[in-house]
Design a protein around this motif. Structure first.
Motif, short mmCIF file in Angstrom:
data_model
loop_
_atom_site.label_atom_id
_atom_site.label_comp_id
_atom_site.label_asym_id
_atom_site.label_seq_id
_atom_site.Cartn_x
_atom_site.Cartn_y
_atom_site.Cartn_z
N TYR A 129 0.79 -1.04 0.08
CA TYR A 129 0.08 0.06 0.21
C TYR A 129 0.87 1.24 0.11
O TYR A 129 1.78 1.28 0.57
CB TYR A 129 -0.96 -0.12 1.42
N ASP A 130 0.46 2.16 -0.81
CA ASP A 130 1.25 3.25 -1.15
C ASP A 130 0.32 4.78 -0.61
O ASP A 130 -0.68 5.02 -1.45
CB ASP A 130 1.76 3.45 -2.54
N ILE A 131 0.95 5.63 0.13
CA ILE A 131 0.22 6.71 0.50
C ILE A 131 0.31 7.88 -0.42
O ILE A 131 -0.43 8.77 -0.48
CB ILE A 131 0.40 7.01 1.64
N VAL A 132 1.28 7.41 -1.22
CA VAL A 132 1.68 8.76 -2.40
C VAL A 132 0.91 8.19 -3.48
O VAL A 132 1.22 7.37 -4.24
CB VAL A 132 3.10 8.53 -2.80
N THR A 133 -0.24 9.14 -3.96
CA THR A 133 -1.26 8.80 -4.78
C THR A 133 -0.83 9.51 -6.19
O THR A 133 -1.82 9.48 -7.06
CB THR A 133 -2.55 9.07 -4.39
N ASP A 134 -0.06 10.45 -6.09
CA ASP A 134 0.40 11.19 -7.32
C ASP A 134 0.95 10.07 -8.17
O ASP A 134 1.55 9.22 -7.70
CB ASP A 134 1.18 12.05 -7.09
N ASP A 135 0.89 10.21 -9.54
CA ASP A 135 1.50 9.35 -10.80
C ASP A 135 3.15 9.55 -10.49
O ASP A 135 3.62 10.19 -10.20
CB ASP A 135 1.21 10.13 -12.08
N HIS A 136 3.52 8.17 -10.28
CA HIS A 136 4.83 7.82 -10.18
C HIS A 136 5.08 6.37 -10.30
O HIS A 136 4.21 5.58 -10.58
CB HIS A 136 5.46 8.24 -8.91
N GLY A 137 6.32 5.97 -10.82
CA GLY A 137 6.70 4.52 -11.14
C GLY A 137 7.27 4.10 -9.93
O GLY A 137 7.79 4.47 -9.01
N HIS A 138 6.98 2.43 -10.07
CA HIS A 138 7.91 1.76 -8.90
C HIS A 138 8.79 0.73 -9.59
O HIS A 138 8.30 0.17 -10.39
CB HIS A 138 6.64 1.04 -8.16
N PHE A 139 9.98 0.81 -8.68
CA PHE A 139 11.06 -0.03 -9.05
C PHE A 139 11.26 -1.05 -8.06
O PHE A 139 11.27 -0.60 -6.90
CB PHE A 139 12.18 0.57 -9.52
N LYS A 140 10.94 -2.58 -8.52
CA LYS A 140 11.40 -3.31 -7.31
C LYS A 140 12.63 -4.11 -7.69
O LYS A 140 13.05 -4.66 -8.62
CB LYS A 140 10.16 -4.40 -7.31
N CYS A 141 13.40 -4.21 -6.52
CA CYS A 141 14.74 -4.88 -6.42
C CYS A 141 14.34 -6.53 -6.27
O CYS A 141 13.96 -6.81 -5.26
CB CYS A 141 15.63 -4.34 -5.71
N ASN A 142 14.88 -7.25 -7.29
CA ASN A 142 14.56 -8.64 -7.12
C ASN A 142 15.33 -9.36 -6.19
O ASN A 142 15.11 -10.57 -5.85
CB ASN A 142 14.68 -9.30 -8.62
N SER A 143 16.41 -8.85 -5.81
CA SER A 143 17.46 -9.09 -4.96
C SER A 143 16.98 -8.88 -3.44
O SER A 143 16.88 -9.69 -2.44
CB SER A 143 18.91 -8.75 -5.29
N CYS A 144 17.02 -7.56 -2.92
CA CYS A 144 16.57 -7.24 -1.76
C CYS A 144 15.08 -6.96 -1.64
O CYS A 144 14.56 -7.02 -0.46
CB CYS A 144 17.36 -6.11 -1.32
N GLY A 145 14.40 -7.15 -2.48
CA GLY A 145 13.06 -6.89 -2.49
C GLY A 145 12.41 -5.18 -2.32
O GLY A 145 11.19 -5.22 -2.32
N ASN A 146 13.23 -4.34 -2.05
CA ASN A 146 13.02 -3.12 -1.66
C ASN A 146 12.30 -2.25 -3.01
O ASN A 146 12.47 -2.65 -4.25
CB ASN A 146 14.03 -2.04 -1.48
N ILE A 147 11.34 -1.60 -2.74
CA ILE A 147 10.77 -0.78 -3.55
C ILE A 147 11.03 0.66 -3.63
O ILE A 147 11.29 1.27 -2.74
CB ILE A 147 9.20 -0.92 -3.47
N TYR A 148 11.46 1.23 -4.85
CA TYR A 148 11.95 2.67 -5.16
C TYR A 148 11.18 3.16 -6.10
O TYR A 148 10.62 2.82 -7.02
CB TYR A 148 13.51 2.57 -5.72
N ASP A 149 10.59 4.68 -5.49
CA ASP A 149 9.60 5.39 -6.36
C ASP A 149 10.58 6.00 -7.35
O ASP A 149 11.75 6.28 -7.11
CB ASP A 149 9.04 6.31 -5.54
N PHE A 150 10.12 6.58 -8.55
CA PHE A 150 10.68 7.17 -9.36
C PHE A 150 9.69 8.12 -10.17
O PHE A 150 8.56 7.49 -10.45
CB PHE A 150 11.67 6.35 -10.33
N GLU A 151 10.22 9.38 -10.70
CA GLU A 151 9.01 10.18 -11.10
C GLU A 151 9.15 9.87 -12.75
O GLU A 151 9.92 9.06 -13.38
CB GLU A 151 9.68 11.82 -11.18
N ILE A 152 8.11 9.93 -13.22
CA ILE A 152 7.59 9.42 -14.68
C ILE A 152 6.71 10.35 -15.25
O ILE A 152 5.84 10.99 -14.72
CB ILE A 152 7.26 7.97 -14.61
#
Lengths: 145, 145
Positions: B86-109
DNA sequence: AATATTATTGTAATAATTACAGGTTAGTAT
DNA sequence: ATACTAACCTGTAATTATTACAATAATATT
């Protein structure tokens, strides 16, 4: 997009190239995916193929699809539903899901234009673009009522 | 992006604006989401809040999150995992998921650049962009070994 | 054709999410 | 403040997609 549907022999060759052993079930599943570009769920594949292979097990479908995904012949499409959907078109493209009828529509997209400076140090393996809303058909229906 | 973290009073106002009744649990869940921008799962929220509210039920978290999603205050992020995030940031943005550590990174798009002619007759409500691969941290680790 | 490896099948296990009923709380009017 | 009503919270049970597993069957190779 991999729009061209492959022949039976092509499918056999594809599996052999990926060193996936041939079996009746696997070929039927792959053939179904190839002939029906509807991003089917495991259940849809099962319901359809069960008519021809009454002994077919869902576990086999799961196993096969996992192998095909592993080999890069099929992609998983997760659009927020409980059930995963599977797509035989592995080239980059977007998916639009209609919230009314549930249909999924493919659309072309320039993935290169999605590059972000923030990701310049990231190794990107997979890019998914999912839209949702209303398809023209359901939109028309809604306006009429 | 909604980078600014809201104050407690802001959260109260947000709920009132959306006509969601105030409750201790709801406010705590929303506050947790607001303070911890980690795209948490229900289980993560539960584990954290359980310390402060020992009687908290997971059902409440599900109910609350569903209400918040319904109200547009929170977005579901489905990245192929079993558990929803669940993400509280509702503005448009992309999500990057690292397949190794599982972390999710937001990025602008630039979501506008994603428009496709094929979708000109579609009503688009939601746009999700999911990338996956390796984050810089895990990439570095991999090279070193 | 025999053999070894791998696949299929059916059942059972796992786990995320939802349904439900009873006790509790929040909001409102008195 | 108090009482009331509607909505919420909680715990358990139900649902359901997916995986684990062991026995049987099929495939590929010698």
């Amino acid at each position: 997009m991999k729009i061209m549907k492959a022949s039976y022999n092509d499918l056999v060759t594809e599996l052999k190239n990926k060193e996936i052993r041939l079996s009746h079930q696997r070929l039927m599943i792959l053939k179904y995916m190839n002939d029906n570009r509807i991003h089917p769920t495991v259940d849809e594949i099962y319901t359809h193929l069960n008519k021809e292979i009454p002994t077919l097990s869902k576990t086999t479908i799961y196993n096969t699809l996992n192998a095909l995904v592993e080999a890069g012949l099929v992609r998983i499409v997760t659009l927020g539903d409980k059930e995963s959907k599977y797509d035989i078109v592995t080239d980059d493209h977007g998916h639009f899901k209609c919230n009314s009828c549930g249909n999924i529509y493919d659309f072309e997209i320039k993935m290169e234009s999605l590059g972000s400076d923030e990701l310049k140090d990231f190794k990107i393996h997979k890019k998914d673009v999912y839209f949702s809303g209303l398809c023209p058909h359901c939109l028309k229906k809604k306006i009429e009522n």
